[in-house]
Write an enzyme that holds these catalytic residues in place. Structure first.
Site, PDB file in Angstrom:
ATOM      1  N   GLY A 235       5.425  12.635   0.111  1.00 60.46           N
ATOM      2  CA  GLY A 235       4.757  13.889  -0.203  1.00 60.46           C
ATOM      3  C   GLY A 235       5.004  14.365  -1.625  1.00 60.46           C
ATOM      4  N   GLU A 269      11.082   8.985   0.844  1.00 55.27           N
ATOM      5  CA  GLU A 269      10.114   7.883   0.850  1.00 55.27           C
ATOM      6  C   GLU A 269       8.963   8.172  -0.110  1.00 55.27           C
ATOM      7  OE1 GLU A 269       9.016   7.672   4.997  1.00 55.27           O
ATOM      8  OE2 GLU A 269      10.927   6.806   5.575  1.00 55.27           O
ATOM      9  N   PRO A 270       9.233   8.264  -1.395  1.00 53.87           N
ATOM     10  CA  PRO A 270       8.158   8.586  -2.345  1.00 53.87           C
ATOM     11  C   PRO A 270       7.224   7.401  -2.568  1.00 53.87           C
ATOM     12  CG  PRO A 270      10.227   8.204  -3.527  1.00 53.87           C
ATOM     13  CD  PRO A 270      10.525   8.063  -2.072  1.00 53.87           C
ATOM     14  N   GLY A 271       5.945   7.597  -2.257  1.00 50.92           N
ATOM     15  CA  GLY A 271       4.963   6.523  -2.435  1.00 50.92           C
ATOM     16  C   GLY A 271       4.064   6.826  -3.608  1.00 50.92           C
ATOM     17  N   CYS A 358     -25.511   0.797  -1.042  1.00 48.57           N
ATOM     18  CA  CYS A 358     -26.710   1.511  -0.588  1.00 48.57           C
ATOM     19  C   CYS A 358     -26.515   2.089   0.805  1.00 48.57           C
ATOM     20  CB  CYS A 358     -27.945   0.606  -0.568  1.00 48.57           C
ATOM     21  SG  CYS A 358     -28.296  -0.074  -2.163  1.00 48.57           S
ATOM     22  N   ASP A 359     -25.288   2.436   1.125  1.00 48.60           N
ATOM     23  CA  ASP A 359     -24.939   2.961   2.432  1.00 48.60           C
ATOM     24  C   ASP A 359     -24.665   4.445   2.232  1.00 48.60           C
ATOM     25  OD1 ASP A 359     -22.519   1.776   4.803  1.00 48.60           O
ATOM     26  OD2 ASP A 359     -22.967   3.865   4.394  1.00 48.60           O
TER      27      ASP A 359
END
Ligand SMILES: *Cc1c(COP(=O)(O)O)cnc(C)c1O
Length: 436
Positions: A235, A269-271, A358-359
């Protein structure tokens, strides 16, 4: 993963004092255009190290464990391993990757709300003993397959419950039940983990989470467990300001509930914190449409002189590739225009950016203001490092954009001062001078 011993697998371009990341982007745009290619990533390895230095200067007593799912690029894993960072893995592929970089198993945590039995067995066989657990079914599997497991119980937080999709962890009441059950099953519990999501703006979230964690420590100790690890989850956005603010909020609580003298090891847990800023994605415009809108914003069949034109641009990469984060609910920040495609002081227009499929779902940026672009122009998206860049594309896999690694001379000196060199810690790399 590793190839032959002694043979470097990744090339890092070393930038001397006069070259910048922009120069690198320029030269790759030129190359790519010649080769009729249209997307690539420039990775700044120095930025990874600088984030680590920032972490250590603000939270020296909190040991970081990097969640591999945020960006599993081998260069990221290798540099973080060399810096002594621990890892959080959610499956066997991630643990295998991390182990292949010679990370000691005691520096790895196996996370995941629901872990496959075979992945738990794989962890047991490789000496990975720290496992997250938040429910009875997991506890039973772990008791069966991992005799040396040391659990971190995942406690839910209020801030997280507000984000329904992230309803992780169990309530305090359920924690007591899990602790009792672990006792019966003979499974060791050694700590507590919680997640305060990055979207949380309320420092009070940590107050509640830390007092809940203390409560679970007390329950565990009552039952005879030796509670040693407090894991504060991720976070952290990566900004120094946010980090200092968070630290100011948690410091007094840590001092009160988990003082250094208690011997409790505090980890996080820094991502995104580590990787968000390190990847810059560069894509080209492959198609374009003009939509006319009248003064009320309604689409018109034809553009008249009163209408504001609005541009739809199609890019070489979309949500089924590098922008997969969009499908996961992230907002993709507006890009900047590569400077060669711009002349000074151009007017800007309302624009939307689309992937190549093109979706209807393949809309990357709903609205931004850009000068009028032409097919073949290039856009630069910063802070793409935590957007699932290295995840295999979920659907039809368009060719993955190549990643070019760079480091500035100054960062490289810093890295060597930190004891990292090519012949010991970063065997899979070779350095070349940029422009040679
Ligand atoms: C994704 C994740 C995180 C947090 O990542 P941030 O980008 O730092 O918010 C932390 N722990 C685990 C187990 C994760 O899966």
């Amino acid at each position: 993963m590793k190839g032959f011993a002694d043979e470097p697998n990744y090339v890092i371009e070393l930038l001397d004092g006069g070259s910048t990341l922009e120069d690198v982007i320029d030269s790759h745009i030129y190359e790519q255009a010649l080769a009729e290619k249209n997307a690539f990533v420039v990775a700044d390895i120095g930025a990874l190290m600088r984030q680590h230095i920032l972490w250590q200067s603000v939270m020296p007593l909190v040991r970081p464990f990097y969640p591999v799912k945020c960006n599993s690029s081998p260069a990221v894993i290798e540099v973080l391993a060399a810096l002594g960072v621990g890892f959080v893995c959610t499956n066997k592929a991630e643990t295998t990757l991390v182990l292949s970089h010679d990370v000691p198993p005691e520096n790895i945590i196996l996370a995941g709300v629901c872990k496959q039995l075979s992945h738990i067995k794989h962890a047991a066989k490789n000496g990975i003993n720290y496992l997250l657990c938040e429910n009875e079914a997991e506890l039973c599997k772990i008791a069966r397959a991992h005799p040396n497991a040391k659990l971190l119980l995942q406690v839910s937080t209020e801030s997280q419950a507000e984000e329904a999709s992230m309803a992780l962890g169990c309530s305090l009441k359920k924690c007591r039940h899990l602790l009792e059950m672990a006792k019966e099953l003979g499974v060791q519990v050694e700590g507590v983990t919680f997640q305060v999501p990055a979207s949380n703006k309320d420092p009070q979230a940590y107050t509640n989470a830390l007092s809940d964690a203390r409560c679970v420590f007390d329950m565990g100790e009552e039952l005879g467990f030796s509670m040693k690890i407090l894991d504060m989850g991720g976070g952290f956005s990566g900004s120094e300001f946010q980090m200092r603010q968070t630290h100011a909020a948690i410091k007094p609580l840590l001092d009160a509930y988990f003082p250094v003298t208690s011997g409790v090891q505090v980890i996080a847990e820094p991502g995104s914190f580590y990787v968000s800023s390190i990847f810059t994605l560069v894509v080209s415009i492959i198609g374009k449409k003009v939509v006319a809108r009248d003064l009320c914003g309604q689409p018109q069949d034809e553009l008249t002189s009163n209408d504001e034109p609005e541009f739809m641009y199609y890019m070489s990469d979309g949500v089924y590739g590098s922008f997969v984060g969009k499908l996961l609910g992230n907002t993709i920040p507006s890009p900047s225009v590569h400077k060669m495609s711009m002349t000074a002081e151009e007017p800007v227009f309302s624009s939307s950016l689309w992937g190549p499929s093109c979706d209807m779902l393949d809309q990357v940026v709903e609205h931004c203001l850009l000068p009028e672009l032409a097919v073949g122009d290039w856009l630069i998206f910063n802070n793409m490092g935590a957007s699932g860049q290295e995840e295999p594309a979920a659907f039809s896999d368009p060719e993955k954009p190549p990643v070019y690694y760079t480091i500035s001379m100054r960062d490289w000196f810093e890295m060597q001062k930190a004891g990292i060199s090519l012949d010991n810690t970063m065997k899979n790399f070779s350095l070349i001078h940029y422009g040679m």
